[in-house]
Design an enzyme around this catalytic site. Structure first.
Site, short mmCIF file in Angstrom:
data_model
loop_
_atom_site.label_atom_id
_atom_site.label_comp_id
_atom_site.label_asym_id
_atom_site.label_seq_id
_atom_site.Cartn_x
_atom_site.Cartn_y
_atom_site.Cartn_z
N ASP A 1 19.17 21.52 99.76
CA ASP A 1 18.31 22.28 98.85
C ASP A 1 16.89 21.74 98.93
OD1 ASP A 1 18.00 24.15 96.50
OD2 ASP A 1 17.44 22.26 95.54
N GLU B 1 17.00 24.14 103.64
CA GLU B 1 16.21 25.19 103.00
C GLU B 1 14.75 24.80 103.22
OE1 GLU B 1 16.26 27.56 98.78
OE2 GLU B 1 16.17 25.37 98.69
#
Length: 700
Positions: A349, A386
């Protein structure tokens, strides 16, 4: 319980955390700025502290001690003594019980109270004040663990990247409504590998299950007070411990059993992990562990005012991975999940945050990337980033080092705009479906580095992308202000559900065309769980707080005629991807290699079968596109795979470009149940539809 000794033995500074050796437990915790460290022992319910020890030794900034006769199951925490000078970044407060950052199991949950803060909430001095209340009654406790799982016979699928099909799902939402599972196991790892779940994943051709965060996390106080919940789990409390809500029987063995069963079915398990921030929030947030152990080390601070946290994550704090001990913790955590749970990969993330070298910006040669790429365990796993955050220079798509794949939001946006019929999409769309070589073809990276997706947990599911033009997040309690305002979506004539068969037909066709684009393009496809049967969130594009039927899988919908037909279409697409190497080519194709004279490895045409000129590429009204990929088979035959895409609002007759292959239509998004058939020199492609035709010609 065995009587506890009066003092600790010196013990060892390694390994960090609590370690049972058969005779007792070693405790080791890092802090660069603490003056003394105390170990607190609790009785089995965790309600009462029964003993407190000062860790007797400190080696290389690691406090350590050994408790003889201690056993697995012991509950404990730490209290750190040191300066409380927030203006210098130090926030030590021994009144606050601290969770071991290396805890592999947690007992209890955070119970919200102002006593969890190191300062007096409401004081006129704000975070410069000091709170003397004991936070232990409101804090979860770490649990000493031991034991080994019998992994004999387990074989990681090790699916090649070029053959990988990722399925993103929530560890609870996937099975919460699975009636075949025992009631107490629904929504947990015990149900994740239920035969019905595995059969469904195998049927639709999934090779990797990517789970939203499973690390222990905190339920946000604001959401609880609103009657909502942190459903997604992006609020990590402990990087080594599994989230207790996902364990039916409270044991990590449930995760190991699920992973082993998925492996036996040929399915890898990838975890979405959140190492960019923690649950402690900004400098005004609570003290759970890192802030109280060594705030100045664990968190990046504003350069000229260390009282304040850098907030490149939008959550209030940012872990400082430029510090070797913080980086060590992240690497140790990843290795723990890889070795103890046999996890096959990780999706990071806000991966750009992890690649920032202090306050110096993103660097693909940062310590985080270097550590993972040289680690003999981690560099063998699937690593996905990401590639953005909200910090300066926070969009870094295509700039990660070799060995990493990256979520490609340009693929998502281009695909949605193309099938919505937007003008001027042809050049961008062509780049994306050909593997985004403009972004990734450097440093010997391959097309698989582009993780292609059209939907993800963060946003609307596919059924909503074709049913809503606006977001409908009222249930989140923020007056519909949260979530992205531009979804590149289209409702095709009515907002939300409709009984109009014409609108529904268009929606279904566009959804299938997007799925076909996803699974027939170069790159690694990631399918959002539920898109294969039409799961809806009724327009909500930010369901992070919706731990309810809005987010959970409705298995009766999967088994309905409509849901089964759509999932069968996905099954056919993944089968085509497996069978035809050109669809999942392992190398970039640039149209510069002649398979034989005049026949390029990749080529582009219009509906007339003519090469696209520069003027054609620049024609904003051009909505037809043909992508042909060609290879020579081992037996000497020439094989061509031709995608014909009509994003216009009218049917078009497509003429095949030369040479004259024997052609067979294998999929048509306008007619999903049509059997394969031979076709001639031209074919009609309905509006907003894509067909795939395979051609072969024997040549010397």
């Amino acid at each position: 319980m065995t009587p506890l000794p009066d003092r600790l033995a010196p013990g060892s500074p390694y390994p960090l955390g609590s370690t049972f050796d058969g005779l007792g437990v070693n405790f080791a915790v890092f802090s660069a700025h603490a003056e003394t460290m105390e170990l607190c022992i609790f009785e089995p319910t965790g309600r009462r502290e029964i003993r407190r020890y000062e860790l007797p030794e400190v080696t290389d900034e690691v406090f350590h001690g050994y408790l003889p006769e201690a056993r697995p199951g012991l509950l404990y925490g730490f209290r750190a003594h040191g300066p409380y000078r927030p203006e210098e970044g130090h926030r030590f407060n021994p009144n606050k019980l601290l969770l071991d950052p290396y805890a592999k199991k947690i007992h209890g949950q955070v119970r919200w109270t102002d006593a969890l803060h190191s300062y007096r909430v409401g004081s006129r001095r704000g975070d410069l004040s000091f709170d003397r209340r004991d936070s232990a009654p409101a804090m979860p406790k770490a649990v000493v663990t031991t034991g080994a799982f019998d992994w004999r016979g387990d074989r990681r699928p090790n699916t090649p990247w070029s053959e990988t099909v990722i399925y993103e799902a929530h560890p609870k939402g996937l099975t919460q409504l699975l009636e075949e599972a025992p009631v107490n196991e629904r929504g947990t790892f015990a149900a994740l590998s239920h035969p019905k779940v595995i059969a469904h994943l195998q049927r639709i051709g999934v090779t990797a299950l990517e789970l939203l965060p499973v690390h222990a996390f905190v339920q946000d106080r604001r959401l609880q007070e609103m009657g909502l919940a942190n459903y997604w789990g992006y609020n990590t409390l402990a990087f080594f411990a599994p989230e207790g809500r996902y364990l039916a029987y409270g044991s990590g063995e449930e995760i190991r059993i699920a992973v082993r069963r998925l492996h036996a079915a040929g399915i890898e398990v990838i975890l979405d992990v959140v190492y960019n921030h923690t649950a402690e929030g900004s400098e005004l947030g609570p003290t759970f562990n890192f802030r109280g152990l060594d705030n100045r080390t664990y968190y990046r601070a504003v350069e000229d005012n260390p009282r304040y946290c850098v907030n490149d994550t939008g959550t209030g704090n940012t872990l400082d991975l430029s510090h070797p001990r913080v980086l060590q913790m992240v690497a140790d955590s990843l290795r723990h999940w890889a070795e103890s749970y046999h996890i096959d990969g990780f999706r990071f993330d806000l991966g750009v945050t992890l690649g920032r070298d202090g306050n110096n910006g993103f660097d693909p040669r940062s310590g985080f990337f270097d550590v993972l790429r040289q680690d003999p365990v981690l560099n063998q796993l699937k690593l996905i980033s990401e590639p953005w955050d909200i910090g300066p220079g926070g969009y870094q798509l295509g700039h990660h080092p070799p060995g990493f794949a990256e979520w490609n939001d340009k693929f998502r946006d281009s695909t949605r705009r193309n099938w919505r019929g937007d003008d001027g999409q042809r050049p961008e769309f062509a780049s994306r479906i050909a593997g985004s070589a403009d972004l990734f073809d450097r440093r010997a990276r391959r097309p698989w580095a582009s993780v292609n997706f059209i939907t993800a947990h963060d946003g609307q599911p596919l059924a909503d992308v074709v049913s809503y033009e606006g977001k409908h997040n009222e249930a989140n309690g923020e007056d519909n202000r949260d979530g992205h305002s531009d979804n590149n979506s289209c409702n095709w004539g009515a907002e939300g559900p409709t009984d109009d068969p014409k609108i529904q037909e268009i929606r279904d066709r566009v959804a299938r065309s997007m799925l076909a684009t996803l699974l027939l393009s170069l790159g690694t496809p990631m399918l959002l769980g539920g898109d294969e049967f039409g799961r809806t969130q009724h327009g909500n594009n930010n369901a992070y707080a919706q731990d309810n039927a809005l987010s959970w899988f409705d298995w009766s919908q999967i088994e309905s005629d409509r849901g089964h037909a759509l999932s069968d279409f996905v099954r056919r697409l993944t089968a085509i991807r497996r069978y035809y190497p050109l669809v999942r080519a392992g190398h970039f194709l640039h149209g510069e290699v002649e398979v034989e004279p005049g026949l390029l490895d990749i080529d582009w045409f219009d509906e007339r079968g003519e090469h696209l000129s520069d003027a054609d590429w620049e024609n904003a009204q051009g909505k037809a596109l043909v992508m042909r990929r060609v290879r020579r088979c081992e037996d000497g035959r020439i094989e061509a795979v031709t995608m014909m895409m009509n994003a216009s609002h009218e049917p078009l007759v497509f003429r095949f470009p030369p040479p004259g292959f024997a052609r067979r239509l294998v999929i048509d998004s306008a007619d999903p149940q049509a059997p394969e058939r031979d076709v001639g020199d031209e074919i009609e492609v309905k509006d907003r539809a894509v067909v795939l035709v395979v051609g072969t010609e024997a040549r010397a």
